[in-house]
Design a protein around this motif. Structure first.
Motif, PDB file in Angstrom:
ATOM      1  N   LEU A  69       0.823  -1.212   0.000  1.00 26.29           N
ATOM      2  CA  LEU A  69       0.000   0.000   0.000  1.00 26.29           C
ATOM      3  C   LEU A  69       0.860   1.265   0.000  1.00 26.29           C
ATOM      4  N   ARG A  70       0.471   2.213  -0.819  1.00 27.97           N
ATOM      5  CA  ARG A  70       1.131   3.518  -0.878  1.00 27.97           C
ATOM      6  C   ARG A  70       0.087   4.607  -0.674  1.00 27.97           C
ATOM      7  N   TRP A  71       0.489   5.644   0.066  1.00 27.38           N
ATOM      8  CA  TRP A  71      -0.419   6.767   0.306  1.00 27.38           C
ATOM      9  C   TRP A  71       0.266   8.059  -0.063  1.00 27.38           C
ATOM     10  N   VAL A 124      -1.452 -10.293  -0.159  1.00 29.03           N
ATOM     11  CA  VAL A 124      -1.986  -9.114   0.522  1.00 29.03           C
ATOM     12  C   VAL A 124      -1.631  -9.202   2.002  1.00 29.03           C
ATOM     13  N   ASN A 125      -1.089  -8.116   2.531  1.00 29.64           N
ATOM     14  CA  ASN A 125      -0.763  -8.079   3.963  1.00 29.64           C
ATOM     15  C   ASN A 125      -2.022  -7.852   4.783  1.00 29.64           C
ATOM     16  N   ILE A 126      -2.184  -8.631   5.834  1.00 26.76           N
ATOM     17  CA  ILE A 126      -3.352  -8.489   6.712  1.00 26.76           C
ATOM     18  C   ILE A 126      -2.870  -8.195   8.133  1.00 26.76           C
ATOM     19  N   SER A 127      -3.375  -7.115   8.718  1.00 30.67           N
ATOM     20  CA  SER A 127      -3.018  -6.771  10.098  1.00 30.67           C
ATOM     21  C   SER A 127      -3.790  -7.641  11.081  1.00 30.67           C
ATOM     22  N   PRO A 128      -3.188  -7.904  12.235  1.00 27.20           N
ATOM     23  CA  PRO A 128      -3.892  -8.691  13.265  1.00 27.20           C
ATOM     24  C   PRO A 128      -5.261  -8.087  13.616  1.00 27.20           C
ATOM     25  N   LEU A 186       3.251 -16.783   6.398  1.00 30.07           N
ATOM     26  CA  LEU A 186       3.721 -16.127   7.614  1.00 30.07           C
ATOM     27  C   LEU A 186       4.849 -15.166   7.242  1.00 30.07           C
ATOM     28  N   ASP A 187       4.566 -13.873   7.425  1.00 33.94           N
ATOM     29  CA  ASP A 187       5.464 -12.797   6.995  1.00 33.94           C
ATOM     30  C   ASP A 187       6.511 -12.515   8.073  1.00 33.94           C
ATOM     31  N   ASP A 188       7.613 -11.904   7.684  1.00 36.89           N
ATOM     32  CA  ASP A 188       8.638 -11.434   8.625  1.00 36.89           C
ATOM     33  C   ASP A 188       9.090 -12.536   9.572  1.00 36.89           C
ATOM     34  N   VAL A 246      16.051  -9.700  -0.825  1.00 40.21           N
ATOM     35  CA  VAL A 246      17.298 -10.112  -1.460  1.00 40.21           C
ATOM     36  C   VAL A 246      17.820  -8.956  -2.311  1.00 40.21           C
ATOM     37  N   GLU A 247      18.998  -8.483  -1.959  1.00 40.39           N
ATOM     38  CA  GLU A 247      19.502  -7.262  -2.599  1.00 40.39           C
ATOM     39  C   GLU A 247      20.706  -7.478  -3.493  1.00 40.39           C
ATOM     40  N   ASN A 248      21.374  -8.602  -3.382  1.00 42.27           N
ATOM     41  CA  ASN A 248      22.571  -8.791  -4.223  1.00 42.27           C
ATOM     42  C   ASN A 248      22.794 -10.259  -4.574  1.00 42.27           C
ATOM     43  N   GLY A 265      12.874  -9.156  -3.711  1.00 36.88           N
ATOM     44  CA  GLY A 265      13.826  -8.156  -3.227  1.00 36.88           C
ATOM     45  C   GLY A 265      14.312  -7.233  -4.316  1.00 36.88           C
ATOM     46  N   TYR A 266      15.020  -6.185  -3.894  1.00 38.43           N
ATOM     47  CA  TYR A 266      15.487  -5.167  -4.825  1.00 38.43           C
ATOM     48  C   TYR A 266      16.401  -5.727  -5.907  1.00 38.43           C
ATOM     49  N   PHE A 267      17.078  -6.856  -5.628  1.00 37.49           N
ATOM     50  CA  PHE A 267      17.980  -7.416  -6.630  1.00 37.49           C
ATOM     51  C   PHE A 267      17.232  -7.675  -7.942  1.00 37.49           C
TER      52      PHE A 267
HETATM   53  P1  C2E Z   1       6.292  -6.361   4.512  1.00 37.34           P
HETATM   54  O1  C2E Z   1       4.965  -6.969   4.284  1.00 37.34           O
HETATM   55  O2  C2E Z   1       7.306  -7.203   5.192  1.00 37.34           O
HETATM   56  O3  C2E Z   1       6.787  -5.879   3.077  1.00 37.34           O
HETATM   57  C1  C2E Z   1       8.112  -5.903   2.659  1.00 37.34           C
HETATM   58  C2  C2E Z   1       8.751  -4.543   2.770  1.00 37.34           C
HETATM   59  O4  C2E Z   1      10.130  -4.643   2.404  1.00 37.34           O
HETATM   60  C3  C2E Z   1       8.148  -3.517   1.813  1.00 37.34           C
HETATM   61  O5  C2E Z   1       8.217  -2.248   2.452  1.00 37.34           O
HETATM   62  C4  C2E Z   1       9.109  -3.577   0.632  1.00 37.34           C
HETATM   63  O6  C2E Z   1       9.116  -2.396  -0.132  1.00 37.34           O
HETATM   64  C5  C2E Z   1      10.418  -3.775   1.344  1.00 37.34           C
HETATM   65  N1  C2E Z   1      11.428  -4.445   0.509  1.00 37.34           N
HETATM   66  C6  C2E Z   1      11.241  -5.375  -0.443  1.00 37.34           C
HETATM   67  N2  C2E Z   1      12.413  -5.785  -0.959  1.00 37.34           N
HETATM   68  C7  C2E Z   1      13.386  -5.108  -0.318  1.00 37.34           C
HETATM   69  C8  C2E Z   1      14.839  -5.106  -0.401  1.00 37.34           C
HETATM   70  O7  C2E Z   1      15.461  -5.811  -1.181  1.00 37.34           O
HETATM   71  N3  C2E Z   1      15.491  -4.267   0.447  1.00 37.34           N
HETATM   72  C9  C2E Z   1      14.840  -3.455   1.323  1.00 37.34           C
HETATM   73  N4  C2E Z   1      15.568  -2.661   2.105  1.00 37.34           N
HETATM   74  N5  C2E Z   1      13.485  -3.444   1.441  1.00 37.34           N
HETATM   75  C10 C2E Z   1      12.765  -4.255   0.626  1.00 37.34           C
HETATM   76  P2  C2E Z   1       6.992  -1.231   2.441  1.00 37.34           P
HETATM   77  O8  C2E Z   1       6.299  -1.294   1.120  1.00 37.34           O
HETATM   78  O9  C2E Z   1       7.512   0.085   2.917  1.00 37.34           O
HETATM   79  O10 C2E Z   1       6.006  -1.822   3.508  1.00 37.34           O
HETATM   80  C11 C2E Z   1       6.379  -1.889   4.847  1.00 37.34           C
HETATM   81  C12 C2E Z   1       5.408  -2.727   5.645  1.00 37.34           C
HETATM   82  O11 C2E Z   1       4.131  -2.066   5.705  1.00 37.34           O
HETATM   83  C13 C2E Z   1       5.125  -4.094   5.048  1.00 37.34           C
HETATM   84  O12 C2E Z   1       6.150  -4.995   5.371  1.00 37.34           O
HETATM   85  C14 C2E Z   1       3.810  -4.420   5.727  1.00 37.34           C
HETATM   86  O13 C2E Z   1       4.040  -4.915   7.017  1.00 37.34           O
HETATM   87  C15 C2E Z   1       3.150  -3.054   5.815  1.00 37.34           C
HETATM   88  N6  C2E Z   1       2.180  -2.932   4.717  1.00 37.34           N
HETATM   89  C16 C2E Z   1       2.341  -2.505   3.442  1.00 37.34           C
HETATM   90  N7  C2E Z   1       1.189  -2.543   2.750  1.00 37.34           N
HETATM   91  C17 C2E Z   1       0.248  -3.030   3.618  1.00 37.34           C
HETATM   92  C18 C2E Z   1      -1.156  -3.325   3.499  1.00 37.34           C
HETATM   93  O14 C2E Z   1      -1.797  -3.199   2.440  1.00 37.34           O
HETATM   94  N8  C2E Z   1      -1.787  -3.782   4.634  1.00 37.34           N
HETATM   95  C19 C2E Z   1      -1.111  -3.975   5.807  1.00 37.34           C
HETATM   96  N9  C2E Z   1      -1.809  -4.435   6.872  1.00 37.34           N
HETATM   97  N10 C2E Z   1       0.194  -3.738   5.936  1.00 37.34           N
HETATM   98  C20 C2E Z   1       0.871  -3.276   4.855  1.00 37.34           C
END
Ligand code: C2E
Ligand code: MG
Ligand code: MG
Ligand code: MG
Length: 293
Positions: A69-71, A124-128, A186-188, A246-248, A265-267
């Protein structure tokens, strides 16, 4: 060793006592102001989704994308999800935002099929907090039926904190989603407290190794050991593994040697605005190239 917990201290101050300071007061006012603007973000069409490809490295193929999501506020400018998602969670606004994200992402995934014949899944990311109200299941079913996306092509990314809640409700809801063939990831993984027993108890199909471990791979031995342990565990529990952040090439090589097949990842690519992601699909490149946002 079911109780063996893996964790990494999160230095976000949530468990610390805080003293009221001028700076904090200002920041809480700022938070309130952001929340007020966020309330109108959907109606003012300030939200958008970016899509980050997930690559199957053996087949050099995009197999899905995570919707992020972007705002862009007309008054405040762009605000990071790291800031506005927690505020939306606190204010209850996350339900409306979350439903918008579900609908938009499912519709977009159907566009990829209609335009390019690509049957990708969308995550899609889902919050608790979205599990607290009974409406998540209905919102998911609505998004699927309105878009026509088959349930097995929707993946919900949940976090470890959801699995640690006392109530049985999340489990019941996750089971219902699973029975309806929606994929659960399961994220993160590795950043909270998670134990093997949780991984068995909940109907998960996918583990996403957190970025913090991936970035440690080339610098410290303990990250390597942890990633090795996570890989072994995922394999034995027959969970699909995704490496985030994954960046490199070194990180990629490490993961590939150990049999991790799906990489994000950014790679390969940062999250892309919808038009850029569509362009990527229309090019149908054999090997995804590094993209700029
Ligand atoms: P997340 O779900 O763990 O998403 C991955 C985050 O890592 C994203 O940040 C993405 O842009 C970033 N990322 C991906 N690849 C790389 C990489 O190679 N290097 C680095 N440094 N970062 C990378 P983003 O988009 O800023 O989102 C941050 C967090 O915000 C997300 O973590 C997620 O927890 C939350 N989020 C984003 N969109 C939504 C949404 O629609 N709903 C909910 N509930 N949470 C969201
Ligand atoms: Mg995620
Ligand atoms: Mg993540
Ligand atoms: Mg996260």
């Amino acid at each position: 060793y079911a109780d063996m917990a893996m964790y990494q201290a999160k230095n976000n101050g949530r468990n610390n006592y805080c003293f009221f300071s001028h700076e904090m007061r200002r920041s809480s006012e700022e938070q309130m102001m952001i929340s007020t603007h966020l309330r109108h973000a959907i109606a003012r069409e300030e939200l958008s989704l970016y899509y980050q490809p997930k690559i199957d490295i053996d087949r050099s193929k995009i197999i899905g994308a995570e919707a992020l999501l972007r705002w862009h506020s007309k008054d405040l400018g762009s605000i990071s999800p790291e800031i506005f998602i927690p505020l939306a969670e606190q204010s209850g606004l996350i339900n409306d935002l979350g439903n918008w994200v579900l609908q938009t992402a499912c519709q977009e995934a159907m566009e990829w099929e209609k335009r390019y014949g690509e049957k990708l899944h969308v995550s899609v990311n889902i919050s608790p907090q979205q599990f607290r109200t009974g409406i998540l299941f209905e919102a998911v079913e609505n998004a699927l039926s309105l878009s026509g996306l088959p349930p097995e092509r929707l993946e919900l990314e949940i976090t470890e904190s959801l699995l640690l809640q006392d109530s049985d409700e999340p489990l019941a809801l996750l089971r219902a989603l699973h029975e309806n063939r929606i994929r659960l990831a399961l994220d993160d993984f590795g950043t909270g407290y998670s134990s093997l027993s949780y991984l068995r108890r909940f109907p998960l199909q996918v583990l996403k190794i957190d970025r913090s471990f991936i970035s440690g791979l080339t610098v410290d031995q303990s990250s390597c050991a942890l990633v090795d342990a996570i890989i072994a565990m995922a394999h034995s529990l027959e969970l699909e593994l995704v490496a985030e952040g994954v960046e490199n090439e070194n990180e990629l090589t490490f993961l590939r040697q150990r049999g991790v097949e799906i990489i994000q990842g950014y790679f390969f690519s940062p999250p892309l605005p919808v038009e850029k992601f569509r362009t990527l699909l229309s090019e149908k490149e054999e090997t995804p190239q590094v993209q700029s946002p």
